[in-house]
Design a protein around this motif. Sequence first.
Motif, short mmCIF file in Angstrom:
data_model
loop_
_atom_site.label_atom_id
_atom_site.label_comp_id
_atom_site.label_asym_id
_atom_site.label_seq_id
_atom_site.Cartn_x
_atom_site.Cartn_y
_atom_site.Cartn_z
N ARG A 46 -13.98 48.48 51.45
CA ARG A 46 -15.21 47.68 50.69
C ARG A 46 -15.49 46.25 51.19
N SER A 47 -14.48 45.61 51.18
CA SER A 47 -14.63 43.94 51.51
C SER A 47 -14.87 43.97 52.92
N LYS A 48 -14.57 44.97 53.89
CA LYS A 48 -15.44 44.95 55.28
C LYS A 48 -16.80 45.23 55.03
N MET A 49 -17.17 46.27 54.36
CA MET A 49 -18.33 46.67 54.18
C MET A 49 -19.50 45.45 53.51
N LEU A 50 -19.01 44.85 52.60
CA LEU A 50 -19.46 43.73 52.07
C LEU A 50 -19.55 42.64 53.07
N THR A 70 -15.26 54.95 44.91
CA THR A 70 -14.27 55.93 45.45
C THR A 70 -14.43 55.71 46.99
N LEU A 71 -13.28 56.02 47.47
CA LEU A 71 -13.50 55.86 49.23
C LEU A 71 -14.61 56.97 49.74
N GLU A 72 -14.64 58.13 48.98
CA GLU A 72 -15.67 59.05 49.48
C GLU A 72 -16.86 58.50 49.26
N GLY A 73 -17.39 57.72 48.28
CA GLY A 73 -18.39 56.95 48.12
C GLY A 73 -18.92 56.19 49.22
N LEU A 74 -17.76 55.31 49.62
CA LEU A 74 -18.12 54.39 50.80
C LEU A 74 -18.45 55.06 52.00
N LEU A 75 -17.75 56.03 52.23
CA LEU A 75 -17.95 56.94 53.69
C LEU A 75 -19.27 57.36 53.60
N TYR A 76 -19.60 57.94 52.35
CA TYR A 76 -21.05 58.24 52.35
C TYR A 76 -22.09 57.17 52.62
N ILE A 77 -21.92 56.03 52.23
CA ILE A 77 -22.84 55.00 52.48
C ILE A 77 -22.74 54.51 54.01
N LEU A 78 -21.63 54.67 54.72
CA LEU A 78 -21.46 54.35 56.23
C LEU A 78 -21.93 55.73 56.83
N LYS A 79 -21.81 56.85 56.48
CA LYS A 79 -22.51 57.87 57.15
C LYS A 79 -23.86 57.98 57.10
N GLY A 125 -12.99 24.46 55.09
CA GLY A 125 -12.96 24.18 53.61
C GLY A 125 -13.63 25.36 53.06
N PRO A 126 -13.98 25.21 51.51
CA PRO A 126 -14.96 25.95 51.01
C PRO A 126 -16.22 26.17 51.37
N ARG A 127 -16.36 27.48 51.34
CA ARG A 127 -17.82 27.70 51.77
C ARG A 127 -18.35 28.99 50.99
N ASN A 128 -19.55 29.09 51.15
CA ASN A 128 -20.17 30.28 50.64
C ASN A 128 -19.39 31.59 51.15
N PHE A 129 -19.25 32.76 50.53
CA PHE A 129 -18.54 33.91 50.88
C PHE A 129 -19.58 34.51 52.21
N LEU A 130 -18.94 34.89 53.01
CA LEU A 130 -19.60 35.50 54.21
C LEU A 130 -19.56 36.93 54.04
N GLY A 131 -21.11 37.36 53.66
CA GLY A 131 -21.23 38.55 53.36
C GLY A 131 -21.87 38.78 51.91
N LEU A 132 -21.75 40.11 51.32
CA LEU A 132 -22.39 40.22 50.04
C LEU A 132 -21.29 40.03 49.16
N GLU A 133 -21.40 39.31 47.77
CA GLU A 133 -20.47 39.26 46.65
C GLU A 133 -20.47 40.31 45.79
N GLU A 134 -19.54 40.99 45.13
CA GLU A 134 -19.22 41.63 44.20
C GLU A 134 -19.19 41.02 43.05
N CYS A 135 -19.59 41.60 41.89
CA CYS A 135 -19.24 41.20 40.59
C CYS A 135 -17.88 41.08 40.45
N HIS A 136 -17.60 39.94 39.70
CA HIS A 136 -15.92 39.65 39.51
C HIS A 136 -15.64 40.13 38.07
N ALA A 137 -16.43 40.54 37.39
CA ALA A 137 -16.00 41.20 35.81
C ALA A 137 -15.10 42.52 36.00
N ARG A 138 -14.26 42.43 35.21
CA ARG A 138 -13.44 43.56 35.66
C ARG A 138 -14.09 44.67 34.79
#
Length: 182
Positions: A52-56, A67-76, A99-112
């Motif tokens: 998921r991190s690599k995809m983002l 789920t991993l299955e969901g990630l694989l579906y997106i890639l497929k 130093g600090p920089r914007n995240f490279l790629g897309l972010e995810e919501c950090h709320a649990r």
Amino acid sequence: EDMPSPDVEGKVEFLKRKPAMGTTVEMLEELRKHYNILPPGVQQRNLYNILRSKMLRQLIPCTGVTTLEGLLYILKKELESGIPAPIPNWYKFSKKKWGPRNFLGLEECHARGCSKTESADEKNPYSRCSNCKLVCYCCKDCQVTDWKARHKQVCKNGKKQRDMTKRAAEVIAMFSKQFDNK
């Protein structure tokens, strides 16, 4: 094969990136098999989180996928289309090296419990915590919920760490410029 980085230095290569991070249907199937032989729990969750991190990082949105299955579906699906995920209009290729920089790629919501990620469909990137700038949220509700549940306890120290990293980066950049000019 290394994947191109979505920053200024890697922008030209990134714009020419292959769909689905350069994977093949066979590679996706191999990943599925490997996941299924791992013991349930931590190891499976780690594999899911890494993918998921690599995809983002490669600007492939994963909203709602838990789920991993969901990630694989997106890639497929991306493989079948032959086109990499679009780059959001608001995305900025970072120029910072240290130093600090914007995240490279897309972010995810950090709320649990929230599984939303940024995507090209959104008008703006997720907003960051105004104090520590380390976490971001898809909406105000997620930010308020996470603040009460856990972020309030770590935000102050997160800001201190970020400030220390920023100062160290300034020193490194200063030395780097001196050596680059010789």
